[in-house]
Design an enzyme around this catalytic site. Sequence first.
Site, PDB file in Angstrom:
ATOM      1  CE1 TYR A 137      -3.001   3.095   0.650  1.00  0.00           C
ATOM      2  CE2 TYR A 137      -3.801   1.982   2.614  1.00  0.00           C
ATOM      3  CZ  TYR A 137      -3.873   3.028   1.724  1.00  0.00           C
ATOM      4  OH  TYR A 137      -4.816   4.018   1.889  1.00  0.00           O
ATOM      5  CE  LYS A 167      -5.969   1.307  -0.983  1.00  0.00           C
ATOM      6  NZ  LYS A 167      -5.715   2.760  -1.080  1.00  0.00           N
TER       7      LYS A 167
END
Length: 308
Positions: A137, A167
């Site tokens: 992320y 992400k």
Amino acid sequence: MNKITGLIAATFAAYHEDGAVNLEIIPAIVEKMIADGLSGVFICGTNGEGPNLTIEERMAIAEAYVKAASKRILVLVHVGHSSIAECRKLAAHAEKIGADAISSVAAFYFKPGSVSNLVKSMAQIASAAPNTPFYYYNIPALTGVAMDMIEFLKQAEKQIPTLAGIKYTSATLHEYHACVNYKNGKFDILFGYDEMLLPALAVGAKGAIGSTYTFAAPLYLKVMKLYEEGMSEAAAATQLVAVNMVRCLVKYPPIPAQRAIMKMEGFELGTCRLPLEPLNEKETADFKASLEEIDFFNIVKESRQLID
């Protein structure tokens, strides 16, 4: 795991009046996500107030989402924490309950100082769930960790067997473009800036994760549909509605403002946890008026009819 297409909603935490986590509302949220055409949910991340929750609360939320989703939509569990040991507990739990993927931010107190250190940290986390796809992320605006993501992919693919992708929550579209095309598209690079979805589509995005998809997914799905059909001007005009909505939203603290929109749509999520604070009555009224001025709610409803 196949690459994710469509939209993943980064859903919000919900609380009872006494501040306890509200698990009972989760099935209704899941049904809304399914009805709105979403591909999945991303839980306990930034918008889900992961850092404001205990790991026991995060585990209970993950269990509730996995049960409610019942494999009808994907459940991606954020397992990031300032402690790698706690990350590993969350990762192992997510795998045990059948989550579709896990994801983690970089440590945000003692920060990794190099790409190799970041990869080593993520590898430790991912190894606690050896059968579950892992997404790094990348959100430098909040973690303060801004690394070269191509270099991350080069090193991580050798050390993280379950690496599915990133992400990518950053406005650096040139780097996002490079990541999408790394090794002919080997990894799943999910875009994370909702207000820049259309530009991301133009450089190859097929899937995205974002908070505003929780209450405005039909609008963005319309953008994707128009773009796929070659109707670039109409897609840009529709994306502009989202941009204008975000321009209204960022006049206030983003998470409390979005939670206010959820309440306007009939989902009472309770009061967010300190240091986050809800909008006051005047702020809520002014915010709603600004959204109505751009006809946001009606345009989302119209978009839903088109997608249906």
